[in-house]
Motif scaffolding. Structure first.
Motif, PDB file in Angstrom:
ATOM      1  N   ILE A   1     -23.300 -51.278 -15.586  1.00  0.00           N
ATOM      2  CA  ILE A   1     -24.015 -52.004 -16.627  1.00  0.00           C
ATOM      3  C   ILE A   1     -23.991 -53.487 -16.299  1.00  0.00           C
ATOM      4  O   ILE A   1     -23.247 -53.941 -15.459  1.00  0.00           O
ATOM      5  CB  ILE A   1     -23.407 -51.736 -18.012  1.00  0.00           C
ATOM      6  CG1 ILE A   1     -21.946 -52.190 -18.072  1.00  0.00           C
ATOM      7  CG2 ILE A   1     -23.530 -50.266 -18.353  1.00  0.00           C
ATOM      8  CD1 ILE A   1     -21.364 -52.125 -19.463  1.00  0.00           C
ATOM      9  N   ARG A   2     -24.834 -54.203 -16.988  1.00  0.00           N
ATOM     10  CA  ARG A   2     -24.890 -55.658 -16.881  1.00  0.00           C
ATOM     11  C   ARG A   2     -25.377 -56.152 -15.516  1.00  0.00           C
ATOM     12  O   ARG A   2     -24.891 -57.130 -14.984  1.00  0.00           O
ATOM     13  CB  ARG A   2     -23.526 -56.295 -17.180  1.00  0.00           C
ATOM     14  CG  ARG A   2     -22.872 -55.712 -18.418  1.00  0.00           C
ATOM     15  CD  ARG A   2     -21.480 -56.223 -18.625  1.00  0.00           C
ATOM     16  NE  ARG A   2     -20.800 -55.463 -19.652  1.00  0.00           N
ATOM     17  CZ  ARG A   2     -19.564 -55.694 -20.051  1.00  0.00           C
ATOM     18  NH1 ARG A   2     -18.882 -56.686 -19.522  1.00  0.00           N
ATOM     19  NH2 ARG A   2     -19.015 -54.963 -20.990  1.00  0.00           N
TER      20      ARG A   2
ATOM     21  N   THR B   1     -28.088 -57.860 -13.268  1.00  0.00           N
ATOM     22  CA  THR B   1     -29.265 -58.703 -13.236  1.00  0.00           C
ATOM     23  C   THR B   1     -30.171 -58.266 -12.101  1.00  0.00           C
ATOM     24  O   THR B   1     -29.691 -57.953 -11.007  1.00  0.00           O
ATOM     25  CB  THR B   1     -28.849 -60.161 -12.996  1.00  0.00           C
ATOM     26  OG1 THR B   1     -27.976 -60.561 -14.049  1.00  0.00           O
ATOM     27  CG2 THR B   1     -30.064 -61.075 -12.963  1.00  0.00           C
ATOM     28  N   GLN B   2     -31.458 -58.264 -12.366  1.00  0.00           N
ATOM     29  CA  GLN B   2     -32.412 -57.912 -11.318  1.00  0.00           C
ATOM     30  C   GLN B   2     -33.106 -59.165 -10.800  1.00  0.00           C
ATOM     31  O   GLN B   2     -33.471 -60.049 -11.569  1.00  0.00           O
ATOM     32  CB  GLN B   2     -33.439 -56.905 -11.844  1.00  0.00           C
ATOM     33  CG  GLN B   2     -32.792 -55.575 -12.211  1.00  0.00           C
ATOM     34  CD  GLN B   2     -33.799 -54.498 -12.527  1.00  0.00           C
ATOM     35  OE1 GLN B   2     -34.935 -54.539 -12.084  1.00  0.00           O
ATOM     36  NE2 GLN B   2     -33.375 -53.517 -13.301  1.00  0.00           N
TER      37      GLN B   2
ATOM     38  N   ASN C   1     -26.407 -53.348 -23.236  1.00  0.00           N
ATOM     39  CA  ASN C   1     -26.641 -54.778 -23.076  1.00  0.00           C
ATOM     40  C   ASN C   1     -28.136 -55.026 -23.080  1.00  0.00           C
ATOM     41  O   ASN C   1     -28.927 -54.087 -22.929  1.00  0.00           O
ATOM     42  CB  ASN C   1     -26.028 -55.305 -21.770  1.00  0.00           C
ATOM     43  CG  ASN C   1     -26.755 -54.809 -20.537  1.00  0.00           C
ATOM     44  OD1 ASN C   1     -27.727 -55.400 -20.097  1.00  0.00           O
ATOM     45  ND2 ASN C   1     -26.291 -53.699 -19.979  1.00  0.00           N
TER      46      ASN C   1
ATOM     47  N   GLN D   1     -31.099 -57.905 -21.590  1.00  0.00           N
ATOM     48  CA  GLN D   1     -31.375 -59.061 -20.752  1.00  0.00           C
ATOM     49  C   GLN D   1     -32.727 -59.627 -21.150  1.00  0.00           C
ATOM     50  O   GLN D   1     -33.583 -58.910 -21.653  1.00  0.00           O
ATOM     51  CB  GLN D   1     -31.406 -58.656 -19.270  1.00  0.00           C
ATOM     52  CG  GLN D   1     -30.117 -58.032 -18.787  1.00  0.00           C
ATOM     53  CD  GLN D   1     -30.249 -57.444 -17.395  1.00  0.00           C
ATOM     54  OE1 GLN D   1     -31.205 -57.688 -16.671  1.00  0.00           O
ATOM     55  NE2 GLN D   1     -29.252 -56.671 -16.985  1.00  0.00           N
TER      56      GLN D   1
ATOM     57  N   TYR E   1     -35.982 -61.995 -19.606  1.00  0.00           N
ATOM     58  CA  TYR E   1     -36.630 -62.538 -18.423  1.00  0.00           C
ATOM     59  C   TYR E   1     -37.858 -63.338 -18.845  1.00  0.00           C
ATOM     60  O   TYR E   1     -38.489 -63.051 -19.868  1.00  0.00           O
ATOM     61  CB  TYR E   1     -37.091 -61.415 -17.479  1.00  0.00           C
ATOM     62  CG  TYR E   1     -35.979 -60.639 -16.813  1.00  0.00           C
ATOM     63  CD1 TYR E   1     -35.252 -59.675 -17.511  1.00  0.00           C
ATOM     64  CD2 TYR E   1     -35.649 -60.859 -15.476  1.00  0.00           C
ATOM     65  CE1 TYR E   1     -34.227 -58.958 -16.902  1.00  0.00           C
ATOM     66  CE2 TYR E   1     -34.634 -60.142 -14.854  1.00  0.00           C
ATOM     67  CZ  TYR E   1     -33.934 -59.207 -15.578  1.00  0.00           C
ATOM     68  OH  TYR E   1     -32.921 -58.494 -14.970  1.00  0.00           O
TER      69      TYR E   1
ATOM     70  N   PHE F   1     -34.716 -63.928 -14.376  1.00  0.00           N
ATOM     71  CA  PHE F   1     -33.638 -63.676 -15.330  1.00  0.00           C
ATOM     72  C   PHE F   1     -33.285 -64.940 -16.109  1.00  0.00           C
ATOM     73  O   PHE F   1     -33.163 -66.025 -15.537  1.00  0.00           O
ATOM     74  CB  PHE F   1     -32.415 -63.163 -14.566  1.00  0.00           C
ATOM     75  CG  PHE F   1     -31.183 -62.996 -15.396  1.00  0.00           C
ATOM     76  CD1 PHE F   1     -30.167 -63.933 -15.349  1.00  0.00           C
ATOM     77  CD2 PHE F   1     -31.038 -61.889 -16.215  1.00  0.00           C
ATOM     78  CE1 PHE F   1     -29.014 -63.780 -16.104  1.00  0.00           C
ATOM     79  CE2 PHE F   1     -29.887 -61.723 -16.974  1.00  0.00           C
ATOM     80  CZ  PHE F   1     -28.877 -62.669 -16.920  1.00  0.00           C
TER      81      PHE F   1
ATOM     82  N   GLN G   1     -28.122 -62.657 -20.422  1.00  0.00           N
ATOM     83  CA  GLN G   1     -27.722 -61.310 -20.786  1.00  0.00           C
ATOM     84  C   GLN G   1     -26.808 -61.360 -22.007  1.00  0.00           C
ATOM     85  O   GLN G   1     -25.942 -62.227 -22.101  1.00  0.00           O
ATOM     86  CB  GLN G   1     -26.966 -60.656 -19.621  1.00  0.00           C
ATOM     87  CG  GLN G   1     -26.496 -59.257 -19.918  1.00  0.00           C
ATOM     88  CD  GLN G   1     -25.923 -58.579 -18.707  1.00  0.00           C
ATOM     89  OE1 GLN G   1     -26.559 -57.731 -18.097  1.00  0.00           O
ATOM     90  NE2 GLN G   1     -24.721 -58.956 -18.349  1.00  0.00           N
TER      91      GLN G   1
ATOM     92  N   VAL H   1     -24.246 -58.904 -24.431  1.00  0.00           N
ATOM     93  CA  VAL H   1     -23.487 -57.659 -24.317  1.00  0.00           C
ATOM     94  C   VAL H   1     -22.855 -57.236 -25.640  1.00  0.00           C
ATOM     95  O   VAL H   1     -22.840 -56.051 -25.977  1.00  0.00           O
ATOM     96  CB  VAL H   1     -22.391 -57.811 -23.242  1.00  0.00           C
ATOM     97  CG1 VAL H   1     -21.559 -56.544 -23.146  1.00  0.00           C
ATOM     98  CG2 VAL H   1     -23.010 -58.133 -21.890  1.00  0.00           C
TER      99      VAL H   1
END
Lengths: 115, 112
Positions: free
Chosen positions: A100-101, A103-104, B31, B33, B35, B45, B48, B50
């Motif tokens: 998990i967590r 980043t792409q 989580n 995220q 973008y 990005f 994030q 959580v």
């Protein structure tokens, strides 16, 4: 130094042709992805590879075949191109992809136009 | 499967006005995220989140994760022309390996 690179940037081709898009990442990541972004900007995942192994294969026509010769490269081959394949194709990578967590990091995209 | 929707789909604001986009998931997320994609560019990005109820700030941008971990929001205070672009949330499911599902995106246009 470009982290995730794609070639070509633009691709204009006739319906029925076969074409390939290449992607390379120099981040040392284990996981790579292909996304398709249509004219409405929807971002849909197509495939994901982790260390050269296919881990995600969404409902994509068989005309699309990904290939990962090593974990730094993920190519996309498309057979018998159709008008509906016109879109922007993004390659992305992440460190491990199975945690998990993550980043792409996205490549610049390949703008495909099928005439 | 997991679905992530964003509203609004488009938003035009006068420069200096505030802007908010909302993200809703059909399932509980581990989580979320965010973008940003500039016109003609690729998603980049931003941040994030959580923890349940988490709030994070980046200058004029405030990100929030819902208590139930099924929704999130991005608020921009006093928009500038540099804020133009499409904002995507991306949610990752909980339990074992879960892919990241991108939201439908909100396209922001700032009128100078």
């Amino acid at each position: 130094d470009t982290a995730v690179s794609q070639t070509p940037k633009y691709l204009v081709t006739q319906m029925g042709n076969d074409k390939s898009i290449k992607c390379e990442q120099n981040l040392g990541h284990d996981t790579m992805y292909w996304y398709k972004q249509d004219s409405k900007k929807f971002l849909k995942i197509m495939f994901s590879y982790n260390n050269k192994e296919l881990i995600i294969n969404e409902t994509v026509p068989n005309r699309f075949s990904p290939k990962s010769p090593d974990k730094a490269h993920l190519n996309l081959h498309i057979n018998s191109l159709e008008l509906g394949d016109s879109a922007v194709y993004f390659c992305a990578s992440s460190q491990q992809g199975n945690r998990i967590r993550e980043t792409q990091y996205f490549g610049p995209g390949t703008r495909l136009l099928v005439l | 499967g997991q679905q992530v929707m964003q509203i609004p789909q488009y938003q035009h604001v006068q420069e200096g006005e505030d802007f908010t986009t909302y993200c809703n998931s059909s399932t509980t997320l581990s989580n979320i995220q965010w973008y940003k994609q500039r016109p003609g560019g690729h998603p980049v990005f931003l941040i994030q989140l959580v923890k349940s109820g988490e709030v994070k700030k980046q200058k004029r941008l405030t990100f929030q994760f819902g208590e139930a971990k099924k929704n999130s929001s991005l608020h921009i205070t006093a928009t500038q022309t540099t804020d133009v672009g499409t904002y995507f949330c991306a949610g990752q499911g909980s339990g074992g390996y879960q892919k990241v599902t991108f939201g439908t995106g909100t396209k922001l246009q700032v009128i100078p």
